[in-house]
Design an enzyme around this catalytic site. Structure first.
Site, PDB file in Angstrom:
ATOM      1  N   LYS A  40       0.919  -1.160  -0.001  1.00  0.00           N
ATOM      2  CA  LYS A  40       0.095   0.127  -0.024  1.00  0.00           C
ATOM      3  C   LYS A  40       0.871   1.327   0.023  1.00  0.00           C
ATOM      4  O   LYS A  40       0.455   2.318  -0.339  1.00  0.00           O
ATOM      5  CB  LYS A  40      -0.848   0.000   1.329  1.00  0.00           C
ATOM      6  CG  LYS A  40      -1.951  -1.256   1.292  1.00  0.00           C
ATOM      7  CD  LYS A  40      -2.512  -1.178   2.683  1.00  0.00           C
ATOM      8  CE  LYS A  40      -2.416  -2.482   3.241  1.00  0.00           C
ATOM      9  NZ  LYS A  40      -2.875  -2.674   4.547  1.00  0.00           N
ATOM     10  N   GLY A  41       2.044   1.122   0.409  1.00  0.00           N
ATOM     11  CA  GLY A  41       2.901   2.339   0.700  1.00  0.00           C
ATOM     12  C   GLY A  41       3.020   3.112  -0.128  1.00  0.00           C
ATOM     13  O   GLY A  41       3.160   4.544   0.006  1.00  0.00           O
ATOM     14  N   GLU A  96       7.578   2.562  -6.091  1.00  0.00           N
ATOM     15  CA  GLU A  96       7.793   1.546  -4.728  1.00  0.00           C
ATOM     16  C   GLU A  96       7.977   3.043  -3.544  1.00  0.00           C
ATOM     17  O   GLU A  96       8.575   4.028  -3.906  1.00  0.00           O
ATOM     18  CB  GLU A  96       9.009   0.744  -4.553  1.00  0.00           C
ATOM     19  CG  GLU A  96       9.303   0.255  -3.381  1.00  0.00           C
ATOM     20  CD  GLU A  96       8.140  -0.724  -2.544  1.00  0.00           C
ATOM     21  OE1 GLU A  96       6.978  -0.078  -2.410  1.00  0.00           O
ATOM     22  OE2 GLU A  96       8.512  -1.872  -1.904  1.00  0.00           O
ATOM     23  N   ASP A  97       7.534   2.846  -2.438  1.00  0.00           N
ATOM     24  CA  ASP A  97       7.870   3.761  -1.408  1.00  0.00           C
ATOM     25  C   ASP A  97       9.096   3.934  -1.185  1.00  0.00           C
ATOM     26  O   ASP A  97       9.734   5.192  -0.924  1.00  0.00           O
ATOM     27  CB  ASP A  97       7.017   3.668  -0.284  1.00  0.00           C
ATOM     28  CG  ASP A  97       6.835   2.433   0.324  1.00  0.00           C
ATOM     29  OD1 ASP A  97       7.712   1.379  -0.087  1.00  0.00           O
ATOM     30  OD2 ASP A  97       6.107   2.000   1.295  1.00  0.00           O
ATOM     31  N   ASP A 100      14.968  -0.476   1.221  1.00  0.00           N
ATOM     32  CA  ASP A 100      15.522  -0.566   2.647  1.00  0.00           C
ATOM     33  C   ASP A 100      16.473  -1.685   2.525  1.00  0.00           C
ATOM     34  O   ASP A 100      17.670  -1.343   1.910  1.00  0.00           O
ATOM     35  CB  ASP A 100      14.488  -0.957   3.486  1.00  0.00           C
ATOM     36  CG  ASP A 100      15.130  -0.942   4.990  1.00  0.00           C
ATOM     37  OD1 ASP A 100      15.758   0.073   5.390  1.00  0.00           O
ATOM     38  OD2 ASP A 100      14.369  -1.439   5.864  1.00  0.00           O
ATOM     39  N   LYS A 128      17.191   3.950   1.740  1.00  0.00           N
ATOM     40  CA  LYS A 128      18.122   3.874   2.896  1.00  0.00           C
ATOM     41  C   LYS A 128      19.285   3.120   2.529  1.00  0.00           C
ATOM     42  O   LYS A 128      19.596   1.759   2.841  1.00  0.00           O
ATOM     43  CB  LYS A 128      17.200   3.216   4.177  1.00  0.00           C
ATOM     44  CG  LYS A 128      16.433   4.168   4.779  1.00  0.00           C
ATOM     45  CD  LYS A 128      15.876   3.662   6.096  1.00  0.00           C
ATOM     46  CE  LYS A 128      14.420   3.043   6.051  1.00  0.00           C
ATOM     47  NZ  LYS A 128      14.053   2.832   7.186  1.00  0.00           N
ATOM     48  N   VAL A 150      10.854   5.651   9.055  1.00  0.00           N
ATOM     49  CA  VAL A 150       9.827   6.938   8.789  1.00  0.00           C
ATOM     50  C   VAL A 150       8.593   6.445   8.437  1.00  0.00           C
ATOM     51  O   VAL A 150       8.408   5.273   8.112  1.00  0.00           O
ATOM     52  CB  VAL A 150      10.638   7.458   7.247  1.00  0.00           C
ATOM     53  CG1 VAL A 150      11.809   8.143   8.029  1.00  0.00           C
ATOM     54  CG2 VAL A 150      10.688   6.601   6.356  1.00  0.00           C
ATOM     55  N   ASP A 156       3.687   3.418   6.528  1.00  0.00           N
ATOM     56  CA  ASP A 156       3.102   3.073   7.894  1.00  0.00           C
ATOM     57  C   ASP A 156       3.830   2.460   8.984  1.00  0.00           C
ATOM     58  O   ASP A 156       4.984   1.884   8.719  1.00  0.00           O
ATOM     59  CB  ASP A 156       2.239   2.136   7.786  1.00  0.00           C
ATOM     60  CG  ASP A 156       2.545   0.651   7.230  1.00  0.00           C
ATOM     61  OD1 ASP A 156       3.558   0.432   6.509  1.00  0.00           O
ATOM     62  OD2 ASP A 156       2.203  -0.372   8.094  1.00  0.00           O
TER      63      ASP A 156
HETATM   64  P1  IMP Z   1      13.153  -3.954   1.998  1.00  0.00           P
HETATM   65  O1  IMP Z   1      12.794  -5.231   1.358  1.00  0.00           O
HETATM   66  O2  IMP Z   1      13.690  -4.240   3.208  1.00  0.00           O
HETATM   67  O3  IMP Z   1      13.765  -3.044   1.200  1.00  0.00           O
HETATM   68  O4  IMP Z   1      11.795  -3.209   2.601  1.00  0.00           O
HETATM   69  C1  IMP Z   1      10.922  -2.739   1.797  1.00  0.00           C
HETATM   70  C2  IMP Z   1       9.832  -2.592   2.346  1.00  0.00           C
HETATM   71  O5  IMP Z   1       9.586  -2.595   3.876  1.00  0.00           O
HETATM   72  C3  IMP Z   1       9.081  -1.108   2.183  1.00  0.00           C
HETATM   73  O6  IMP Z   1       8.258  -1.343   0.833  1.00  0.00           O
HETATM   74  C4  IMP Z   1       8.237  -0.689   3.293  1.00  0.00           C
HETATM   75  O7  IMP Z   1       6.923  -1.266   3.342  1.00  0.00           O
HETATM   76  C5  IMP Z   1       8.777  -1.387   4.430  1.00  0.00           C
HETATM   77  N1  IMP Z   1       9.942  -0.412   4.974  1.00  0.00           N
HETATM   78  C6  IMP Z   1      11.071  -0.216   4.950  1.00  0.00           C
HETATM   79  N2  IMP Z   1      11.691   0.781   5.792  1.00  0.00           N
HETATM   80  C7  IMP Z   1      10.540   1.564   6.044  1.00  0.00           C
HETATM   81  C8  IMP Z   1      10.392   2.697   7.030  1.00  0.00           C
HETATM   82  O8  IMP Z   1      11.484   3.632   7.555  1.00  0.00           O
HETATM   83  N3  IMP Z   1       9.040   3.019   7.177  1.00  0.00           N
HETATM   84  C9  IMP Z   1       8.058   2.165   6.589  1.00  0.00           C
HETATM   85  N4  IMP Z   1       8.391   1.320   6.060  1.00  0.00           N
HETATM   86  C10 IMP Z   1       9.418   0.674   5.770  1.00  0.00           C
HETATM   87 MG    MG Z   2       5.794  -1.254   1.121  1.00  0.00          MG
END
Ligand code: IMP
Ligand code: MG
Length: 174
Positions: A40-41, A96-97, A100, A128, A150, A156
């Protein structure tokens, strides 16, 4: 619990308008671009981005969830809502939002690339880099931020704070 502003509304709007131009600039002015937004982000980012995009644009939505704790990704990603339309022969941009660890986007890029788009690129509002576990290619990044959790502008914490109109950091006890 209070919210400290990290990126305000005006700064978001300005950068997103520039991102929209950046995305279009890789294609001709009349080339169709197909946006695949990750629920949803990314919904608020998508809504603002798309209004700044010129030329033909179409949309689809996909949803994923990752197992693990509330604020980190375990690496196991699961598709919870698939696309409505085929990607075959289309110029596709994943919207994508935040990137990470990079695990979610890597998973998404792999499954979408397997569907034979003409091209596949990614636009992320936030990145990040200090948290990256896998080296994932993201062509368009809105803002690079420090390792802080964040919320707001679609993002969220436990499904809350998506309605906050700016990017913020939670402070104080929960
Ligand atoms: P990744 O797979 O670790 O890159 O994570 C990506 C997903 O984790 C994003 O699509 C977000 O839904 C969630 N996420 C990662 N960091 C944050 C944050 O700081 N705030 C909110 N959601 C986050
Ligand atoms: Mg997400």
């Amino acid at each position: 619990m209070s919210i400290q502003t990290l990126i305000d509304e005006q700064t978001l709007a300005k950068r997103i308008a520039a991102l929209a131009k950046e995305i279009r600039a890789d294609f001709g002015p009349n080339d169709p671009i197909h946006l695949v937004a990750v629920l949803k982000g990314a919904f608020m980012f998508l809504a603002d981005l798309i209004r700044e995009m010129d030329g033909p644009v179409t949309l689809d939505f996909i949803a994923v969830s990752s197992y693990g704790s509330r604020t980190t990704t375990s690496g196991e990603v699961r598709l919870t809502k698939d696309l409505d339309r085929t990607l075959e022969g289309r110029d596709v941009i994943i919207i994508e939002d935040i990137v990470d660890t990079g695990l979610t986007l890597t998973y998404l890029q792999d499954i979408l690339r397997a569907r034979d788009p003409k091209s596949l690129r990614t636009a992320c509002l936030l990145s990040k880099p200090s948290r990256r576990k896998v080296d994932v290619k993201v062509e368009h990044i809105g803002f690079t931020i420090e390792d802080k959790f964040v919320i707001g502008y679609g993002l969220d914490f436990d499904e809350r704070y998506r309605n906050v109109p700016f990017i913020g950091v939670l402070e104080g006890g929960s």
